[in-house]
Design a protein around this motif. Structure first.
Motif, PDB file in Angstrom:
ATOM      1  N   ASN A 194       1.746   3.571 -23.737  1.00 27.54           N
ATOM      2  CA  ASN A 194       1.316   2.671 -24.915  1.00 27.54           C
ATOM      3  C   ASN A 194       2.175   1.628 -25.065  1.00 27.54           C
ATOM      4  OD1 ASN A 194       3.741   3.673 -25.983  1.00 27.54           O
ATOM      5  ND2 ASN A 194       2.748   4.401 -27.995  1.00 27.54           N
ATOM      6  N   HIS A 195       3.171   1.209 -24.091  1.00 24.31           N
ATOM      7  CA  HIS A 195       3.976   0.151 -24.067  1.00 24.31           C
ATOM      8  C   HIS A 195       3.748  -0.634 -22.945  1.00 24.31           C
ATOM      9  CE1 HIS A 195       8.416  -1.603 -24.234  1.00 24.31           C
ATOM     10  NE2 HIS A 195       7.659  -2.355 -24.789  1.00 24.31           N
ATOM     11  N   ILE A 196       3.635  -2.145 -23.027  1.00 27.35           N
ATOM     12  CA  ILE A 196       3.438  -2.919 -21.751  1.00 27.35           C
ATOM     13  C   ILE A 196       4.634  -4.099 -22.101  1.00 27.35           C
ATOM     14  CG2 ILE A 196       2.131  -4.364 -20.568  1.00 27.35           C
ATOM     15  CD1 ILE A 196       1.157  -1.640 -20.697  1.00 27.35           C
ATOM     16  N   GLU A 197       5.401  -4.057 -20.945  1.00 27.85           N
ATOM     17  CA  GLU A 197       6.288  -5.126 -21.057  1.00 27.85           C
ATOM     18  C   GLU A 197       6.310  -6.443 -20.303  1.00 27.85           C
ATOM     19  OE1 GLU A 197      11.059  -5.829 -20.303  1.00 27.85           O
ATOM     20  OE2 GLU A 197       9.561  -5.111 -18.863  1.00 27.85           O
ATOM     21  N   THR A 198       6.374  -7.590 -20.742  1.00 23.50           N
ATOM     22  CA  THR A 198       6.169  -8.862 -19.938  1.00 23.50           C
ATOM     23  C   THR A 198       7.297  -9.943 -20.241  1.00 23.50           C
ATOM     24  OG1 THR A 198       4.558 -10.564 -18.969  1.00 23.50           O
ATOM     25  CG2 THR A 198       4.455  -9.886 -21.245  1.00 23.50           C
ATOM     26  N   ALA A 199       7.138 -10.842 -19.870  1.00 21.59           N
ATOM     27  CA  ALA A 199       8.041 -12.050 -20.101  1.00 21.59           C
ATOM     28  C   ALA A 199       7.540 -13.353 -19.649  1.00 21.59           C
ATOM     29  CB  ALA A 199       9.357 -11.941 -19.487  1.00 21.59           C
ATOM     30  N   ARG A 200       8.049 -14.561 -20.137  1.00 26.37           N
ATOM     31  CA  ARG A 200       7.327 -15.750 -19.919  1.00 26.37           C
ATOM     32  C   ARG A 200       7.878 -16.288 -18.565  1.00 26.37           C
ATOM     33  NH1 ARG A 200       7.079 -19.619 -23.144  1.00 26.37           N
ATOM     34  NH2 ARG A 200       7.670 -21.388 -21.769  1.00 26.37           N
ATOM     35  N   GLY A 201       9.040 -15.701 -18.118  1.00 26.92           N
ATOM     36  CA  GLY A 201       9.562 -15.926 -17.044  1.00 26.92           C
ATOM     37  C   GLY A 201       8.898 -15.142 -15.538  1.00 26.92           C
ATOM     38  N   TYR A 202       7.795 -14.072 -15.960  1.00 29.20           N
ATOM     39  CA  TYR A 202       7.403 -13.343 -14.857  1.00 29.20           C
ATOM     40  C   TYR A 202       6.056 -14.042 -14.456  1.00 29.20           C
ATOM     41  CZ  TYR A 202      10.415  -9.344 -16.408  1.00 29.20           C
ATOM     42  OH  TYR A 202      11.257  -8.652 -16.968  1.00 29.20           O
ATOM     43  N   GLY A 203       6.058 -15.242 -14.123  1.00 25.82           N
ATOM     44  CA  GLY A 203       4.935 -15.779 -13.337  1.00 25.82           C
ATOM     45  C   GLY A 203       3.957 -15.856 -14.171  1.00 25.82           C
ATOM     46  N   GLN A 204       2.657 -15.354 -13.919  1.00 28.40           N
ATOM     47  CA  GLN A 204       1.494 -15.501 -14.596  1.00 28.40           C
ATOM     48  C   GLN A 204       1.135 -14.109 -15.341  1.00 28.40           C
ATOM     49  OE1 GLN A 204      -0.744 -18.213 -14.610  1.00 28.40           O
ATOM     50  NE2 GLN A 204       1.062 -19.022 -13.833  1.00 28.40           N
ATOM     51  N   SER A 205       2.204 -13.466 -15.529  1.00 32.36           N
ATOM     52  CA  SER A 205       2.192 -12.054 -16.129  1.00 32.36           C
ATOM     53  C   SER A 205       1.415 -12.194 -17.582  1.00 32.36           C
ATOM     54  CB  SER A 205       3.730 -11.131 -16.197  1.00 32.36           C
ATOM     55  OG  SER A 205       3.450 -10.129 -16.947  1.00 32.36           O
ATOM     56  N   LYS A 238      -6.947  -3.371 -13.711  1.00 28.64           N
ATOM     57  CA  LYS A 238      -7.143  -1.946 -13.285  1.00 28.64           C
ATOM     58  C   LYS A 238      -5.729  -1.137 -13.422  1.00 28.64           C
ATOM     59  CE  LYS A 238     -10.928  -2.489 -10.310  1.00 28.64           C
ATOM     60  NZ  LYS A 238     -11.466  -2.326  -8.611  1.00 28.64           N
ATOM     61  N   THR A 239      -4.546  -1.704 -13.148  1.00 23.75           N
ATOM     62  CA  THR A 239      -3.148  -0.999 -13.337  1.00 23.75           C
ATOM     63  C   THR A 239      -2.883  -0.665 -14.665  1.00 23.75           C
ATOM     64  OG1 THR A 239      -2.512  -2.174 -11.103  1.00 23.75           O
ATOM     65  CG2 THR A 239      -0.837  -0.858 -12.637  1.00 23.75           C
ATOM     66  N   VAL A 240      -3.012  -1.621 -15.567  1.00 20.64           N
ATOM     67  CA  VAL A 240      -2.728  -1.495 -16.913  1.00 20.64           C
ATOM     68  C   VAL A 240      -3.637  -0.668 -17.435  1.00 20.64           C
ATOM     69  CG1 VAL A 240      -2.786  -2.803 -19.093  1.00 20.64           C
ATOM     70  CG2 VAL A 240      -1.651  -3.985 -17.258  1.00 20.64           C
ATOM     71  N   LEU A 300      -2.223 -13.025 -17.520  1.00 21.81           N
ATOM     72  CA  LEU A 300      -2.950 -11.859 -17.132  1.00 21.81           C
ATOM     73  C   LEU A 300      -3.067 -10.842 -18.092  1.00 21.81           C
ATOM     74  CD1 LEU A 300      -1.650 -11.618 -13.496  1.00 21.81           C
ATOM     75  CD2 LEU A 300      -3.809 -12.482 -14.142  1.00 21.81           C
ATOM     76  N   LEU A 301      -1.655 -10.559 -18.573  1.00 25.44           N
ATOM     77  CA  LEU A 301      -2.078  -9.276 -19.779  1.00 25.44           C
ATOM     78  C   LEU A 301      -2.717  -9.911 -21.117  1.00 25.44           C
ATOM     79  CD1 LEU A 301      -0.988  -6.890 -20.922  1.00 25.44           C
ATOM     80  CD2 LEU A 301       1.175  -7.994 -21.692  1.00 25.44           C
TER      81      LEU A 301
END
Length: 376
Positions: free
Chosen positions: A43-54, A32-34, A57-58
């Motif tokens: 239009n830009h979503i940033e994540t990382a392999r170190g961000y838990g389950q991010s 819902k947030t995304v 989920l993305l």
């Protein structure tokens, strides 16, 4: 929402990006947030392999949103530097699987924070070899880096010519990296500002004195405007934990023009208040005091003291200060109480500050219980 060219990547990024380091309670709230951010023009979503389950989920969210939405988005993930290409190659494939996408738009080496990390990148069999091979294979499109390192290290990394963008710390209350931002612009690198609301001053919950000095502007909006008025800056990270946390930061998403007279006046009030309050004890952030034999990060300790004394930003100072000796290379240096009164720094300080005395005062004001970081 305004958009800017992300350096030599050629991508047009929204001037605000959703960062997903902050914990989101459920997969439903994540989606819902995304989705709400996309509806507002991000239009830009940033994540990382170190961000838990991010990443997972993305990936699930992208599947729910569908191919048409995915094609309109720019996805960045980040992987820590590795000494060998094989480790990086395996992690790239893992991130692709978690994200459920065919190609990662922007892959950042996550945390080039030490000279050793940069050496790993540049080594013939280091992680850059895997990144470039993945780029040639179409698994990733653009390579950049994030950093919590020194100005000198950031400059060295930009000057390698290996990167198309950089994620770094640069705020109205931390201007040390201005030369790096300018250098990035000269090299046509996109510039992503890491967490200007949180790392830049806990500006979602500013102290009354800071709000008074910034009036009629909110401190958060003033620092956003200060950043967005600079053409070298591409995008600012925000980390909403729910859809309703988007409205406040995005109130200035259409304001990328030069600062107006009232904004300039507010920033001038901040400067005048700091000078009046701190007087001859104000650290000018020249960094001439380094290196310290006890590895105290003297300029950063005294910057946090400056803010606590001048603007009542003690909560922010305590938040950052307790990271010393608790976050490794992500926040280098030791606390002010490690000072042995050796005096090495004193003749190097152009302001002739009583540095050992100020370090002890900073420690007394800012020291608090250690806390674990969200991610390691």
């Amino acid at each position: 929402m305004q958009y800017r060219r992300f350096g030599k990547t050629g991508l047009q990024l929204s001037v605000f990006s959703v960062g997903t380091m902050r914990s989101l309670s459920t997969a439903e709230i994540f989606t819902k947030t995304v989705s709400a951010a996309i509806d507002r023009g991000i239009n830009h979503i940033e994540t990382a392999r170190g961000y838990g389950q991010s990443e997972l989920l993305l990936g699930q969210t992208l599947q729910q949103l569908g191919a048409a939405t995915r094609d309109r988005l720019i996805i960045t993930t980040k992987i820590p530097p590795t000494a060998d290409a094989a480790s990086m190659a395996a992690q790239i494939d893992e991130s692709l699987q978690r994200l459920q996408i065919d190609a990662i738009d922007c892959l950042a080496v996550h945390g080039i924070n030490t000279p050793e990390h940069l050496a790993w990148v540049q080594a013939p069999e280091g992680c850059m070899a895997a990144l470039q091979a993945a780029q040639q294979a179409g698994k990733i499109r653009h390579i950049g880096f994030s950093t919590h390192g020194s100005l000198e290290l950031i400059t060295a990394a930009i000057n390698t010519g290996l990167f198309a963008f950089v994620n770094l710390h640069y705020y109205a209350f931390f201007r040390r990296h201005e030369p790096a931002v300018k250098l990035a612009q000269q090299h046509d690198l996109g510039v992503f500002i890491i967490s200007p609301a949180d790392k830049g001053g806990l500006l979602y919950t500013p102290p009354a004195r800071l709000r008074e000095l910034c009036a009629p502007f909110e401190p958060l909006h003033l620092t956003y405007r200060w950043l967005l008025s600079q053409p070298a800056v591409t995008t600012l990270s925000i980390g909403p934990a729910a859809p309703d946390e988007l409205a406040y930061p995005l109130a200035v998403c259409d304001r990328t023009e030069s600062l107006n007279a009232a904004e300039v006046a507010a920033l001038a009030r901040l400067e005048a208040a700091a000078q009046e309050t701190l007087g001859s004890d104000r650290c000018q952030q020249c960094y001439a005091c380094l290196p310290c034999p006890e590895s105290i990060n003297i300029p950063e300790v005294l910057r946090l003291r400056n803010l606590a004394v001048a603007y009542d930003m003690a909560e922010y100072g305590q938040y950052r200060y307790r990271m010393f000796e608790n976050a490794g290379h992500w926040f280098s240096g030791r606390k002010g109480n490690r000072c042995t009164d050796c005096g090495d720094c004193l003749p190097r300080c152009p302001s002739e500050l009583p540095i050992p005395e100020l370090l002890r005062d900073a420690h007394q004001r800012l020291n608090g219980p250690d806390r674990r970081r969200l991610w390691g």
